[in-house]
Design a protein around this motif. Sequence first.
Motif, PDB file in Angstrom:
ATOM      1  N   LYS A  90       0.784  -1.212   0.021  1.00 58.68           N
ATOM      2  CA  LYS A  90      -0.001   0.163  -0.037  1.00 58.68           C
ATOM      3  C   LYS A  90       0.956   1.231   0.223  1.00 58.68           C
ATOM      4  O   LYS A  90       0.423   2.284  -0.661  1.00 58.68           O
ATOM      5  CB  LYS A  90      -1.059   0.117   1.488  1.00 58.68           C
ATOM      6  N   THR A  91       1.969   1.222   0.700  1.00 60.00           N
ATOM      7  CA  THR A  91       2.805   2.406   0.934  1.00 60.00           C
ATOM      8  C   THR A  91       3.456   2.746  -0.405  1.00 60.00           C
ATOM      9  O   THR A  91       3.528   3.724  -0.878  1.00 60.00           O
ATOM     10  CB  THR A  91       3.978   2.115   1.936  1.00 60.00           C
ATOM     11  N   THR A  93       2.501   2.355  -3.405  1.00 62.77           N
ATOM     12  CA  THR A  93       1.292   2.840  -4.379  1.00 62.77           C
ATOM     13  C   THR A  93       1.093   4.336  -3.822  1.00 62.77           C
ATOM     14  O   THR A  93       1.037   5.180  -4.993  1.00 62.77           O
ATOM     15  CB  THR A  93      -0.018   2.065  -4.038  1.00 62.77           C
ATOM     16  N   ASP A  94       1.099   4.609  -2.593  1.00 62.53           N
ATOM     17  CA  ASP A  94       0.942   5.969  -2.398  1.00 62.53           C
ATOM     18  C   ASP A  94       2.348   6.711  -2.780  1.00 62.53           C
ATOM     19  O   ASP A  94       2.041   8.007  -3.328  1.00 62.53           O
ATOM     20  CB  ASP A  94       0.596   6.271  -0.741  1.00 62.53           C
ATOM     21  N   ARG A  97       2.139   7.499  -6.381  1.00 65.97           N
ATOM     22  CA  ARG A  97       1.276   8.636  -6.518  1.00 65.97           C
ATOM     23  C   ARG A  97       1.758   9.940  -6.266  1.00 65.97           C
ATOM     24  O   ARG A  97       1.658  11.190  -7.108  1.00 65.97           O
ATOM     25  CB  ARG A  97      -0.073   8.325  -5.888  1.00 65.97           C
ATOM     26  N   ARG A 199      -2.985  16.630  -2.498  1.00 67.94           N
ATOM     27  CA  ARG A 199      -2.930  15.245  -2.607  1.00 67.94           C
ATOM     28  C   ARG A 199      -1.827  14.478  -2.173  1.00 67.94           C
ATOM     29  O   ARG A 199      -1.819  13.372  -1.592  1.00 67.94           O
ATOM     30  CB  ARG A 199      -3.152  14.934  -3.965  1.00 67.94           C
ATOM     31  N   ASP A 202      -2.604  14.066   1.293  1.00 69.50           N
ATOM     32  CA  ASP A 202      -3.393  12.754   1.727  1.00 69.50           C
ATOM     33  C   ASP A 202      -2.698  11.547   1.582  1.00 69.50           C
ATOM     34  O   ASP A 202      -2.947  10.746   2.301  1.00 69.50           O
ATOM     35  CB  ASP A 202      -4.407  12.844   0.522  1.00 69.50           C
ATOM     36  N   HIS A 203      -1.643  11.240   0.601  1.00 69.26           N
ATOM     37  CA  HIS A 203      -0.853  10.243   0.267  1.00 69.26           C
ATOM     38  C   HIS A 203      -0.114  10.110   1.616  1.00 69.26           C
ATOM     39  O   HIS A 203       0.227   8.977   2.113  1.00 69.26           O
ATOM     40  CB  HIS A 203       0.078  10.179  -0.863  1.00 69.26           C
ATOM     41  N   ASN A 206      -2.088   8.728   4.700  1.00 66.12           N
ATOM     42  CA  ASN A 206      -2.364   7.254   4.309  1.00 66.12           C
ATOM     43  C   ASN A 206      -1.226   6.514   4.748  1.00 66.12           C
ATOM     44  O   ASN A 206      -1.317   5.250   5.471  1.00 66.12           O
ATOM     45  CB  ASN A 206      -2.544   6.941   2.766  1.00 66.12           C
ATOM     46  N   ILE A 207      -0.042   6.820   4.514  1.00 60.49           N
ATOM     47  CA  ILE A 207       1.201   5.910   4.868  1.00 60.49           C
ATOM     48  C   ILE A 207       1.281   6.039   6.652  1.00 60.49           C
ATOM     49  O   ILE A 207       1.628   4.980   7.029  1.00 60.49           O
ATOM     50  CB  ILE A 207       2.520   6.702   4.255  1.00 60.49           C
ATOM     51  N   TYR A 210      -1.027   3.235   7.582  1.00 60.34           N
ATOM     52  CA  TYR A 210      -0.774   2.093   7.347  1.00 60.34           C
ATOM     53  C   TYR A 210       0.403   1.547   8.690  1.00 60.34           C
ATOM     54  O   TYR A 210       0.349   0.365   9.032  1.00 60.34           O
ATOM     55  CB  TYR A 210       0.153   1.950   6.076  1.00 60.34           C
ATOM     56  N   ARG A 221      -8.165   3.968   8.820  1.00 59.22           N
ATOM     57  CA  ARG A 221      -8.622   4.717   7.448  1.00 59.22           C
ATOM     58  C   ARG A 221     -10.078   5.165   7.683  1.00 59.22           C
ATOM     59  O   ARG A 221     -10.871   4.622   8.362  1.00 59.22           O
ATOM     60  CB  ARG A 221      -8.621   3.896   6.394  1.00 59.22           C
TER      61      ARG A 221
END
Length: 234
Positions: A90-91, A93-94, A97, A199, A202-203, A206-207, A210, A221
């Motif tokens: 998942k990390t 991917t962020d 991005r 954005r 935001d990423h 997210n990290i 996780y 989340r």
Amino acid sequence: MQSEHTSKQYDAELESVRAKVLQMGGLVEQQIAQALEALVSANPKLADEVISNDHRVNALEVSVDEDCSHIIARRQPAAGDLRMIMMVVKTITDLERIGDEATKIARVAQKIYESDRMYSPRFTEIKNMTAMTREMLRTSLDAFARLDVTKTVEVARQDEQVDEHFRAIMRQLITFMLEDPRTISMSLEVLFVAKAIERIGDHAKNIAEYVVYMVKGKDVRHTSVQEMEREALQ
């Protein structure tokens, strides 16, 4: 003896994956810094460099993804190790991005300075916002490296501040466009940059989330900062 050797090899594989994630994180932070510098200093060559280096970020994502697939296939991880692999996937991917958002900023930098403009944008707010998101990313990656949830809530709070900065920039730009339609083109480009930075925040958040999942086994989340704080710090 064989079991001990296998265990050490497995630990080495996990550590190698973690190291690649941190390498990728360092690269995307550099991409952010260079994209902003290209924008502020009207440096098209630096913007070109950011855009051309995006493939390095993508290549690291593919490499880590393949490593994780091999570990799952060969080692069949469970419990904490499985959460670690899921967090890594998942990390990256962020992070990929975030690299894409930095590339967007570099493309705007190219566009803004490709021809003479009557109005030059002021980037004070953009620089402040970028500094905040870079700090968020560093904190999230540090939490990832240390598996330390103590600062993850700080990242979530900073994300709320970044969102407020974005709304303030948007209100300011709308005012400019209403007062002078000649600023519309430039204002839209600056708004595009501000959205890309928002954005990135935001990423980074997210990290951080996780990391909480990895350490605490709790999915935070889509929860409030207060709920995240309860889960992370209890």
